[in-house]
Design a protein around this motif. Sequence first.
Motif, PDB file in Angstrom:
ATOM      1  N   ASP A 258      39.853  28.904  56.745  1.00 22.11           N
ATOM      2  CA  ASP A 258      38.641  29.639  56.718  1.00 22.11           C
ATOM      3  C   ASP A 258      38.962  31.060  56.598  1.00 22.11           C
ATOM      4  OD1 ASP A 258      39.819  29.778  59.289  1.00 22.11           O
ATOM      5  OD2 ASP A 258      37.935  29.714  60.214  1.00 22.11           O
ATOM      6  N   LYS A 259      40.002  31.415  56.437  1.00 19.48           N
ATOM      7  CA  LYS A 259      40.490  32.664  56.130  1.00 19.48           C
ATOM      8  C   LYS A 259      41.167  33.111  54.861  1.00 19.48           C
ATOM      9  CE  LYS A 259      41.149  33.879  61.085  1.00 19.48           C
ATOM     10  NZ  LYS A 259      42.139  33.779  62.144  1.00 19.48           N
ATOM     11  N   ILE A 260      40.921  32.070  54.073  1.00 25.22           N
ATOM     12  CA  ILE A 260      41.342  32.275  52.652  1.00 25.22           C
ATOM     13  C   ILE A 260      40.377  32.594  51.790  1.00 25.22           C
ATOM     14  CG2 ILE A 260      42.085  31.231  50.622  1.00 25.22           C
ATOM     15  CD1 ILE A 260      43.615  28.972  52.313  1.00 25.22           C
ATOM     16  N   VAL A 261      40.158  33.635  51.014  1.00 20.59           N
ATOM     17  CA  VAL A 261      39.272  34.543  50.338  1.00 20.59           C
ATOM     18  C   VAL A 261      39.950  34.413  48.993  1.00 20.59           C
ATOM     19  CG1 VAL A 261      38.307  36.523  49.426  1.00 20.59           C
ATOM     20  CG2 VAL A 261      38.636  36.127  52.004  1.00 20.59           C
ATOM     21  N   ARG A 262      39.106  33.582  48.076  1.00 19.32           N
ATOM     22  CA  ARG A 262      39.581  33.308  46.704  1.00 19.32           C
ATOM     23  C   ARG A 262      39.850  34.750  45.728  1.00 19.32           C
ATOM     24  NH1 ARG A 262      41.082  29.430  42.700  1.00 19.32           N
ATOM     25  NH2 ARG A 262      40.409  30.097  40.619  1.00 19.32           N
ATOM     26  N   GLU A 263      38.782  35.609  45.708  1.00 15.35           N
ATOM     27  CA  GLU A 263      38.770  36.795  45.109  1.00 15.35           C
ATOM     28  C   GLU A 263      38.061  37.931  45.722  1.00 15.35           C
ATOM     29  OE1 GLU A 263      38.816  34.686  40.632  1.00 15.35           O
ATOM     30  OE2 GLU A 263      36.938  35.819  41.349  1.00 15.35           O
ATOM     31  N   LEU A 264      38.812  39.137  45.475  1.00 19.03           N
ATOM     32  CA  LEU A 264      38.133  40.401  45.748  1.00 19.03           C
ATOM     33  C   LEU A 264      38.243  41.206  45.036  1.00 19.03           C
ATOM     34  CD1 LEU A 264      36.335  40.565  48.532  1.00 19.03           C
ATOM     35  CD2 LEU A 264      38.326  41.902  49.236  1.00 19.03           C
ATOM     36  N   ASN A 265      37.669  42.406  44.940  1.00 19.28           N
ATOM     37  CA  ASN A 265      37.830  43.879  44.140  1.00 19.28           C
ATOM     38  C   ASN A 265      38.730  44.629  45.069  1.00 19.28           C
ATOM     39  OD1 ASN A 265      36.438  42.657  42.052  1.00 19.28           O
ATOM     40  ND2 ASN A 265      34.622  43.775  42.212  1.00 19.28           N
ATOM     41  N   PHE A 266      39.645  45.291  44.499  1.00 16.71           N
ATOM     42  CA  PHE A 266      40.675  46.143  45.098  1.00 16.71           C
ATOM     43  C   PHE A 266      40.044  47.498  45.187  1.00 16.71           C
ATOM     44  CE2 PHE A 266      45.107  48.261  44.929  1.00 16.71           C
ATOM     45  CZ  PHE A 266      45.353  48.018  46.351  1.00 16.71           C
ATOM     46  N   GLY A 267      39.516  48.020  44.482  1.00 17.29           N
ATOM     47  CA  GLY A 267      39.005  49.484  44.311  1.00 17.29           C
ATOM     48  C   GLY A 267      39.916  50.740  44.607  1.00 17.29           C
ATOM     49  N   ALA A 268      41.151  50.299  44.285  1.00 14.52           N
ATOM     50  CA  ALA A 268      42.063  51.290  44.451  1.00 14.52           C
ATOM     51  C   ALA A 268      43.252  51.140  43.401  1.00 14.52           C
ATOM     52  CB  ALA A 268      42.644  51.211  45.841  1.00 14.52           C
ATOM     53  N   CYS A 269      44.191  51.956  43.369  1.00 18.70           N
ATOM     54  CA  CYS A 269      45.266  51.822  42.373  1.00 18.70           C
ATOM     55  C   CYS A 269      46.643  51.209  42.763  1.00 18.70           C
ATOM     56  CB  CYS A 269      45.275  53.200  41.790  1.00 18.70           C
ATOM     57  SG  CYS A 269      43.809  54.039  40.969  1.00 18.70           S
ATOM     58  N   GLU A 270      47.132  50.692  41.998  1.00 17.24           N
ATOM     59  CA  GLU A 270      48.588  50.097  42.268  1.00 17.24           C
ATOM     60  C   GLU A 270      49.143  49.955  41.265  1.00 17.24           C
ATOM     61  OE1 GLU A 270      51.037  48.538  43.143  1.00 17.24           O
ATOM     62  OE2 GLU A 270      50.819  47.573  45.049  1.00 17.24           O
ATOM     63  N   ASP A 271      50.384  50.507  40.879  1.00 14.96           N
ATOM     64  CA  ASP A 271      51.025  50.332  39.691  1.00 14.96           C
ATOM     65  C   ASP A 271      51.611  49.094  39.554  1.00 14.96           C
ATOM     66  OD1 ASP A 271      53.474  50.791  40.956  1.00 14.96           O
ATOM     67  OD2 ASP A 271      53.999  52.629  39.957  1.00 14.96           O
ATOM     68  N   PHE A 272      51.458  48.052  40.360  1.00 17.26           N
ATOM     69  CA  PHE A 272      51.762  46.629  39.967  1.00 17.26           C
ATOM     70  C   PHE A 272      50.923  46.310  38.684  1.00 17.26           C
ATOM     71  CE2 PHE A 272      50.832  42.087  40.060  1.00 17.26           C
ATOM     72  CZ  PHE A 272      52.068  41.561  40.332  1.00 17.26           C
ATOM     73  N   ALA A 273      49.837  46.865  38.594  1.00 16.61           N
ATOM     74  CA  ALA A 273      48.802  46.598  37.578  1.00 16.61           C
ATOM     75  C   ALA A 273      49.563  46.831  36.168  1.00 16.61           C
ATOM     76  CB  ALA A 273      47.648  47.428  37.401  1.00 16.61           C
ATOM     77  N   HIS A 274      50.195  47.735  35.865  1.00 13.37           N
ATOM     78  CA  HIS A 274      51.185  48.237  34.849  1.00 13.37           C
ATOM     79  C   HIS A 274      52.190  47.023  34.552  1.00 13.37           C
ATOM     80  CE1 HIS A 274      52.458  51.012  31.682  1.00 13.37           C
ATOM     81  NE2 HIS A 274      53.517  50.502  32.051  1.00 13.37           N
ATOM     82  N   PHE A 275      53.006  46.444  35.498  1.00 12.63           N
ATOM     83  CA  PHE A 275      53.673  45.317  35.278  1.00 12.63           C
ATOM     84  C   PHE A 275      52.833  44.200  34.728  1.00 12.63           C
ATOM     85  CE2 PHE A 275      56.615  47.030  38.448  1.00 12.63           C
ATOM     86  CZ  PHE A 275      57.757  47.632  37.496  1.00 12.63           C
ATOM     87  N   MET A 276      51.554  44.012  35.554  1.00 15.34           N
ATOM     88  CA  MET A 276      50.781  42.777  35.393  1.00 15.34           C
ATOM     89  C   MET A 276      50.182  42.778  34.109  1.00 15.34           C
ATOM     90  SD  MET A 276      47.697  41.213  38.075  1.00 15.34           S
ATOM     91  CE  MET A 276      46.480  42.926  37.691  1.00 15.34           C
ATOM     92  N   ARG A 277      49.959  44.057  33.600  1.00 17.02           N
ATOM     93  CA  ARG A 277      49.060  44.093  32.131  1.00 17.02           C
ATOM     94  C   ARG A 277      50.044  43.804  31.191  1.00 17.02           C
ATOM     95  NH1 ARG A 277      43.619  47.076  31.090  1.00 17.02           N
ATOM     96  NH2 ARG A 277      44.050  47.711  28.707  1.00 17.02           N
ATOM     97  N   SER A 278      51.437  44.206  31.388  1.00 17.02           N
ATOM     98  CA  SER A 278      52.342  43.971  30.231  1.00 17.02           C
ATOM     99  C   SER A 278      52.798  42.512  30.163  1.00 17.02           C
ATOM    100  CB  SER A 278      53.587  44.822  30.420  1.00 17.02           C
ATOM    101  OG  SER A 278      54.955  44.415  31.157  1.00 17.02           O
ATOM    102  N   VAL A 279      52.841  41.760  31.305  1.00 13.76           N
ATOM    103  CA  VAL A 279      53.203  40.261  31.652  1.00 13.76           C
ATOM    104  C   VAL A 279      52.194  39.482  30.781  1.00 13.76           C
ATOM    105  CG1 VAL A 279      53.672  38.532  32.771  1.00 13.76           C
ATOM    106  CG2 VAL A 279      54.809  40.462  33.411  1.00 13.76           C
ATOM    107  N   GLN A 280      50.783  40.060  31.166  1.00 13.96           N
ATOM    108  CA  GLN A 280      49.658  39.029  30.619  1.00 13.96           C
ATOM    109  C   GLN A 280      49.558  39.139  29.096  1.00 13.96           C
ATOM    110  OE1 GLN A 280      46.677  40.759  33.147  1.00 13.96           O
ATOM    111  NE2 GLN A 280      46.920  38.985  34.801  1.00 13.96           N
ATOM    112  N   ASP A 281      49.706  40.690  28.708  1.00 19.27           N
ATOM    113  CA  ASP A 281      49.497  40.910  27.362  1.00 19.27           C
ATOM    114  C   ASP A 281      50.704  40.126  26.458  1.00 19.27           C
ATOM    115  OD1 ASP A 281      47.617  42.576  27.822  1.00 19.27           O
ATOM    116  OD2 ASP A 281      48.845  44.335  27.459  1.00 19.27           O
TER     117      ASP A 281
END
Length: 329
Positions: A258-281
Amino acid sequence: GKTVAFRFDIDGVDVTESTDADHRPFKEGFRSDISGITHACGHDGHITMGLALAKLIAQSLDDFSGKFRFIFQTAEEGTRGAVGMEAAGVTKGVDYLLGGHIGFQATTMRGIICGTKKLLATTKFDVNLQGKSAHAAGAPQNGANALLAAAEMALDMHGITRHADGVTRINVGVLRAGEGRNVIAPNGYLACETRGESTELNEFMKAKCMDIVEGVSKIYGVSYDVQVTGGTAGGDSDEATTQLYEDAAKASPFIDDDKIVRELNFGACEDFAHFMRSVQDAGGKSGYLMIGTTLAAGHHNAKFDFDEDSLLAGVDVYLRCAYKLNGKI
Ligand SMILES: [Zn+2]
Ligand SMILES: [Zn+2]
């Protein structure tokens, strides 16, 4: 098997850790040794999880096929580290890139947020202004006032018209200018950052800032130099990785259903996104999770401290993902 990469950021923050008697790291003798720098974001917890996970996988190599890659990333704060490491090829050939953070919106023990969405894009940049000094009373017309230029730039940047497509942010966090009370200021410096809900929105903010720097410099007759010191793309966890995390969380004895949330917006920056985007692309999958922990004080606070039991939940989820993706059993 697949190439599965785990990313753990390892840097501290420019914060002097508390010496108050009620601050547990001080009380128990594990406060930062270095004045002005401490692990006030929890990346020391990330290091710990990464080392534990590597040890557990290494102890059971016969259970796995494929490859595992451990990315221990420097300089996440200020989003300066991922760009260079990505350029050096750390995410090349990765089928799944997994990573996350303790805390942030995941504020309960035994809780987890599986698929973090809307990691903001950001650009960090410094503006240096070169004006001309002159006597403030005797010959002000001969000066080029870099202080007024810097001040006007700061106000204009904060007044940029917002974009209808989504959230944007601007901050001028530092402004320094001038040399003396009776001297037209010959120098100015601004430390600025823009953010956007998407890479495009961040680019919109950044382009407006550059227009302001150029236009205001012309008005005051100063020259300028802009140095980009950091930045990252925006991004979203994909469906496949979100599902992977959710399945692992459901199976974990360290997380409550009951403490598992499937999705949520971060609303901040994390440069993991740079890696994530390059892997997804490149056709791979990637997602960012948040591991629940109670905090003694918020991230980047001098009294930041997390509950170390949360690390068990993180390691367990990552290990279950490793078995799911590359396990033979
Ligand atoms: Zn941080
Ligand atoms: Zn952090």
